[in-house]
Design an enzyme around this catalytic site. Structure first.
Site, PDB file in Angstrom:
ATOM      1  N   ASP A  64       0.864  -1.187   0.000  1.00  0.00           N
ATOM      2  CA  ASP A  64       0.000   0.000   0.000  1.00  0.00           C
ATOM      3  C   ASP A  64       0.899   1.235   0.000  1.00  0.00           C
ATOM      4  OD1 ASP A  64      -1.894   1.900   0.355  1.00  0.00           O
ATOM      5  OD2 ASP A  64      -2.375   1.427   2.425  1.00  0.00           O
ATOM      6  N   THR A  97      -3.240   5.476  -4.050  1.00  0.00           N
ATOM      7  CA  THR A  97      -2.100   6.166  -3.422  1.00  0.00           C
ATOM      8  C   THR A  97      -0.797   5.898  -4.177  1.00  0.00           C
ATOM      9  OG1 THR A  97      -2.030   4.303  -1.894  1.00  0.00           O
ATOM     10  CG2 THR A  97      -3.007   6.315  -1.084  1.00  0.00           C
ATOM     11  N   THR A  98      -0.637   4.669  -4.699  1.00  0.00           N
ATOM     12  CA  THR A  98       0.584   4.349  -5.457  1.00  0.00           C
ATOM     13  C   THR A  98       0.557   5.073  -6.795  1.00  0.00           C
ATOM     14  OG1 THR A  98       0.512   2.179  -4.419  1.00  0.00           O
ATOM     15  CG2 THR A  98       2.034   2.442  -6.240  1.00  0.00           C
ATOM     16  N   ASP A 396      -9.359   0.033   1.801  1.00  0.00           N
ATOM     17  CA  ASP A 396      -9.420   0.488   0.406  1.00  0.00           C
ATOM     18  C   ASP A 396     -10.718   0.031  -0.249  1.00  0.00           C
ATOM     19  OD1 ASP A 396      -7.008   1.638   0.748  1.00  0.00           O
ATOM     20  OD2 ASP A 396      -5.878   0.354  -0.619  1.00  0.00           O
TER      21      ASP A 396
END
Length: 550
Positions: A64, A97-98, A396
């Site tokens: 994550d 987020t990545t 998520d």
């Protein structure tokens, strides 16, 4: 980079106390690229995990992006602002987020060539801003498709696509069901406004032991608590529940109280007063015939005695947040004083109250509620590390389910939407920076292909050709990369879709960050280095002059 039992440190610091101009801009770009490179391998279904060690010796294993960047320590200010955007993305939409870091890093790298050609940063920024406006227009218009909110299967497919890149993908059906049930439970519609507060009312409880398949969602609330007295009932069907925010004990005077005891009867009188006060409180509770009493404060021994005689179970020192969840689940009202208790404050919505033991701990369940507006997700797993990773993945999934319900529009996944947006931008491109930003979007499909070991150049060329040959201007081209095999697939056939709100937030955050870092032309450090002469303040200079005059 990592190891030695310390927090992972990425050293990206300035060498001098003050740097300015082109050099700073190139350094900022370099810092952004390095941060993006750290988590580039964490994108897609074949993503690698990172193992991080904190200073206390604890470890975190995750892919994550936000969790990784939270643990990394960086010294360069531009790198710090890159880490901040992953946090923003996580708080805003909970996913992507990545992607946002990888995109922001690539957009900064795309600007490097123009800075080297001595093009002024404001020209690059103007082009980037124009490209962002066009992107938003395309995404909200022809490149996204509407979703029927009542179609459970379609929503489940989207949530499954989000979990597909995570550790939890092996149990995707279980996770999808839990996520959808939780979001539908806490969904509240009033005055034409839809509210889905996952953080407050969908609590995740992790109990090591058992297998992941044993994880489930409760139609109610679970607390890590036991009854206050061992003889109290531990299993009650259809309980009447009272929630209190006051102590069932005598309020002792603070330090300013001065009591003088002259005879032995005085002390007995004090004890009688205390007992009277507690008995009155208990009588006010017993009058409503509840089965269970939860209080946020303490319950004295004497109160336990009165409640036990009346057949009432008491649980004490419940957290405020847990008390709020119980109130939403069983329809009770939290009362601050026992004198104010009314019949309407009693919660009757719970189906069962019971105490269960897992391992060495006792847990209290208020379960099988008729219309709960709060729920608890009970996770089981082999170890704490696995449970922590499952919880991150599940958060998520919950956020994605929430996003779809609040904004039911979708875009194709697997890098298809990035390629489609890039293709539209290329058709409009007139300037270099605008074209460079369009190319930068291709980093997502390229990284997906790299992470599963495919031939990147051949795959991307084939994908570009598919999008270039797409003629329907009102529908998005849904060809993308299968993150498992690296082959080209039609995402419509594969059923891989992503919520529009996540993509919009990703692009906005990435472009805005690139613009912000390009606008910096000077870094002035406030810290003093060894060997640097200290510059005197104006007041010190005046003192020195005065001493010289003397």
């Amino acid at each position: 980079m990592f190891g030695g039992g310390r927090a992972p440190i990425l050293v990206l610091s300035q060498n001098t106390k003050r740097e300015s101009g082109r050099k700073v801009q190139l350094e900022n770009i370099n810092a952004g690229k390095q941060i993006a490179d750290v988590i580039r391998t964490c994108l897609g279904p074949q993503a690698m995990l990172k193992m991080l060690m904190d200073p206390m010796g604890g470890i975190v294993m995750t892919n994550d992006g936000n969790a990784i960047l939270r643990e990394i320590t960086v010294q360069h200010p531009a790198a710090k602002s890159m880490i901040e955007i992953a946090r923003t993305q996580d708080e805003e939409v909970g996913d992507g987020t990545t992607s946002v870091i990888v995109l922001a890093g690539e957009m900064l790298a795309a600007a490097e060539q123009f800075l080297e050609q001595q093009i002024h940063p404001t020209i690059i920024i103007r082009q980037y801003r124009q490209a962002l406006e066009d992107m938003v227009q395309f995404l909200e218009g022809p490149l996204s498709v509407p979703l029927d909110r009542s179609d459970k299967n379609a929503i489940a497919e989207v949530v499954k696509g989000c979990i597909g890149t995570k550790f939890l993908s092996k149990w995707s059906d279980l996770a999808v069901n839990i996520a959808l049930d939780a979001v539908n439970t806490v969904l509240l519609e009033e005055n034409g406004r839809t509210e889905v507060d996952i953080k407050r009312y969908a609590k995740v409880e992790k109990i090591p032991g058992g297998s992941v398949e044993e994880s489930r969602i409760l139609r109610g609330v679970m607390l890590n608590k036991d009854v206050t007295h061992p003889k109290m009932k531990r299993h009650i069907k259809n309980p009447r529940i009272i929630l209190l925010d006051c102590a069932l004990e005598y309020k002792k005077g603070e330090s300013q109280t001065n009591v003088e005891i002259s005879t032995e009867t005085d002390f007995t009188k004090l004890l009688e007063l205390e007992e009277e006060h507690v008995k009155r409180q208990c009588d006010e509770i017993i009058a409503l015939k509840p089965d269970v009493v939860f209080t946020e404060k303490g319950v004295s021994d004497i109160a336990q005695h009165f409640l036990l005689k009346a057949g009432i179970t008491a649980i004490r020192r419940v957290r405020k947040s847990d008390n709020n969840r119980i109130a939403r689940a069983c329809g009770a009202v939290i009362v601050n004083r026992t004198e104010e208790l009314q019949e309407s404050d009693v919660g009757t919505g719970a189906g069962v109250f019971e105490i269960k033991k897992f391992g060495d701990e006792y847990f209290c369940f208020v379960d099988e509620c008729k219309n709960p507006k709060a729920c608890t997700i009970l996770l089981r797993g082999a170890s704490k590390d696995i449970l922590n990773e499952i919880e991150r993945n599940l958060q998520d999934a919950l956020q994605v389910a929430r996003n779809i319900i609040l904004s039911p529009r979708l875009v194709p996944g697997g890098g298809a939407i990035e390629m489609a947006v890039a293709q539209r931008l290329m058709q409009k491109a007139t300037h270099g920076p605008y074209r460079a930003l369009a190319h930068a979007l291709e980093i997502i499909p390229r990284t997906l292909a790299q992470n599963c070991g495919a031939n990147t150049i051949r795959t991307l060329t084939a994908l570009r050709a598919k999008h270039a040959n797409h003629t329907d201007a009102d529908k998005p081209c849904t060809w993308g990369i299968d993150g498992e095999t690296g082959e080209l697939v039609d995402m419509k056939v594969k059923g891989l879709w992503e919520p529009l709100s996540v993509k919009l937030q990703t692009y906005k955050t990435a472009v805005e960050t690139a613009i912000l870092l390009l606008r910096i032309d000077d870094i002035v450090s406030g810290s003093k280095k060894k060997g640097d002469k200290e510059v005197p303040t104006p007041s010190q200079m005046q003192q020195q002059e005065a001493q010289g005059a003397d």
